[in-house]
Motif scaffolding. Structure first.
Motif, PDB file in Angstrom:
ATOM      1  N   ILE A  77      32.740 -39.890 -88.607  1.00 13.49           N
ATOM      2  CA  ILE A  77      33.326 -39.423 -89.868  1.00 13.49           C
ATOM      3  C   ILE A  77      34.549 -40.289 -90.151  1.00 13.49           C
ATOM      4  CG2 ILE A  77      34.365 -37.498 -91.112  1.00 13.49           C
ATOM      5  CD1 ILE A  77      32.750 -35.623 -89.265  1.00 13.49           C
ATOM      6  N   SER A  78      34.457 -41.088 -91.168  1.00 14.48           N
ATOM      7  CA  SER A  78      35.503 -42.053 -91.509  1.00 14.48           C
ATOM      8  C   SER A  78      36.843 -41.373 -91.784  1.00 14.48           C
ATOM      9  CB  SER A  78      35.069 -42.854 -92.740  1.00 14.48           C
ATOM     10  OG  SER A  78      36.059 -43.784 -93.087  1.00 14.48           O
ATOM     11  N   SER A  94      28.954 -37.232 -96.102  1.00 17.11           N
ATOM     12  CA  SER A  94      29.584 -38.233 -95.234  1.00 17.11           C
ATOM     13  C   SER A  94      30.748 -37.687 -94.417  1.00 17.11           C
ATOM     14  CB  SER A  94      30.063 -39.420 -96.077  1.00 17.11           C
ATOM     15  OG  SER A  94      31.050 -38.988 -97.000  1.00 17.11           O
ATOM     16  N   THR A  95      31.329 -36.559 -94.818  1.00 15.38           N
ATOM     17  CA  THR A  95      32.426 -35.968 -94.040  1.00 15.38           C
ATOM     18  C   THR A  95      32.003 -34.687 -93.317  1.00 15.38           C
ATOM     19  OG1 THR A  95      33.228 -34.757 -95.963  1.00 15.38           O
ATOM     20  CG2 THR A  95      34.218 -36.927 -95.547  1.00 15.38           C
TER      21      THR A  95
END
Length: 136
Positions: A18-19, A84-85
């Motif tokens: 997770i960026s 994406s998170t």
């Protein structure tokens, strides 16, 4: 069978996808937010087909000390089932956690924020519960 340390590392590795987050396999003295921490766990021994262990890990989601609407929206983004998170999507992208588990899945999330202290600093925390099955 995998050790608890290997499972913690596997969970942290998946969470690290997770960026923009800082992921910790153990509770740090002072987390750098946003932080995802593999914290406490419970274990049920010998329940999986008479062998193996069924774990439930708590993953702490820590964003900071001030609670406002943007904070709630960011917490929601980590607790959603996909995206994406999403913690669920990150962990379940490799349910073997790099080959150390038979199965891992996010079971529940709790967006009710609690307070937790790290080195005398209070943070607001949400909790994600992850089931991990480890067999020999």
């Amino acid at each position: 069978m995998a050790t608890v340390s290997q499972i913690r590392d596997g969970l942290a590795t998946q969470l690290d996808t997770i960026s923009g987050t800082h992921c910790y396999p153990y509770e740090p003295d002072v987390p750098i937010t946003p932080a995802l921490i593999v914290a406490s766990y419970t274990a049920d021994y010998d329940l999986v087909m008479g062998d193996g262990t069924n774990y439930e890990f708590e993953v702490l989601v820590i964003l900071g000390r001030q609670i406002d609407r943007s904070f709630q929206e960011q917490i929601d983004s980590y607790l959603q089932p996909a995206g994406s998170t999403s913690i669920k999507a990150a962990i379940e992208a490799d349910q073997t956690l790099g080959g150390v588990a038979s199965y891992a899945a996010v079971r529940t999330v709790n967006s009710s924020l609690t307070s937790m202290d790290f080195a005398g600093v209070t943070y607001a925390v949400a909790i994600v519960r992850v089931e991990v099955v480890a067999q020999p």
